[in-house]
Design a protein around this motif. Structure first.
Motif, PDB file in Angstrom:
ATOM      1  N   THR A 139       0.838  -1.202   0.000  1.00  0.00           N
ATOM      2  CA  THR A 139       0.000   0.000   0.000  1.00  0.00           C
ATOM      3  C   THR A 139       0.877   1.258   0.000  1.00  0.00           C
ATOM      4  N   TYR A 190      -9.123  -0.768   2.091  1.00  0.00           N
ATOM      5  CA  TYR A 190      -8.383   0.004   3.085  1.00  0.00           C
ATOM      6  C   TYR A 190      -8.765   1.477   2.978  1.00  0.00           C
ATOM      7  N   SER A 191      -8.570   2.192   4.064  1.00  0.00           N
ATOM      8  CA  SER A 191      -8.838   3.632   4.003  1.00  0.00           C
ATOM      9  C   SER A 191      -7.790   4.276   3.097  1.00  0.00           C
ATOM     10  N   ARG A 192      -8.239   5.305   2.375  1.00  0.00           N
ATOM     11  CA  ARG A 192      -7.344   5.973   1.428  1.00  0.00           C
ATOM     12  C   ARG A 192      -7.312   7.443   1.754  1.00  0.00           C
ATOM     13  N   ARG A 199      -8.833  -3.764  -1.668  1.00  0.00           N
ATOM     14  CA  ARG A 199      -8.835  -4.410  -0.350  1.00  0.00           C
ATOM     15  C   ARG A 199      -9.675  -3.661   0.687  1.00  0.00           C
ATOM     16  N   SER A 240      -5.088  -0.658  -2.267  1.00  0.00           N
ATOM     17  CA  SER A 240      -5.962  -0.217  -1.179  1.00  0.00           C
ATOM     18  C   SER A 240      -7.440  -0.199  -1.547  1.00  0.00           C
TER      19      SER A 240
END
Length: 192
Positions: A53, A83-85, A81, A78
């Protein structure tokens, strides 16, 4: 325009437009080679990450003293998956590692928007091929190599030798001006 290479056993400099393939064992420690390449003699750098990431890339750059103010990061993991971006002017996202058109487009924008000496690191072709397929990954690599030539930039592309058959490795190697091979014991061989 010539670029310092800072890779053991390789030429000291290469001309703009040069693409270098780093062939390594899947357990190989490529961070040192990658970050030495990125921090040498450069005004702007783009790290295209299909393996980690943006946050992990930032940690790697910081650990190896690469000037992060010169860095753009393309995070391909990200979004997929969940995930926070945190998008910023220097962190870009595509939906997944198989969004090859998106990867090429952001590379083109980076090269067009920045002047001076520009370096691109793509880690890794192997992951692109895993998510897309070898043929599409090869086409994307060729497009990025064409962009490096057009914009007088240089690039380092990672390939894990054990994951691909010998024929595929040979086909990828044929695309590049130079091939750097990292052996299991850490020895570096270069062929330019």
């Amino acid at each position: 325009m010539d670029y310092e290479l800072a890779i053991e056993n390789a030429p000291d400099t290469v001309p703009g437009g040069t693409g270098v393939l780093l062939v390594h064992p899947s357990t190989g420690e490529t961070d040192r080679i990658d970050t030495d390449f990125l921090k040498s003699d450069t005004d702007h750098l783009l790290v295209i990450s299909t393996r980690t990431t943006a946050r992990e890339v930032q940690q790697k750059l910081e650990y190896y003293d690469v000037d992060e103010t010169k860095a753009d990061i393309l995070d391909t993991l990200s979004v997929e998956r969940g995930y926070s971006r945190r998008p910023s002017d220097h962190v870009h996202y595509v939906s997944s590692p198989d969004d090859l058109a998106g990867i090429v487009d952001i590379t083109r924008e980076f090269l067009a928007d920045n002047e001076g000496k520009r370096r691109v690191s793509l880690d890794s072709i192997t992951e692109m091929a895993y998510y897309a397929d070898e043929e599409r990954a090869m086409e994307a690599v060729e497009e990025i190599l064409d962009l490096l030539a057009e914009y007088d930039a240089v690039g380092l592309f990672h390939l894990s030798a054990e994951v691909h058959d010998e024929e595929a490795v040979t086909e990828f190697q044929a695309l590049f001006d130079g091939v750097v091979t990292l052996s299991e014991d850490g020895t570096v061989y270069a062929d330019f």
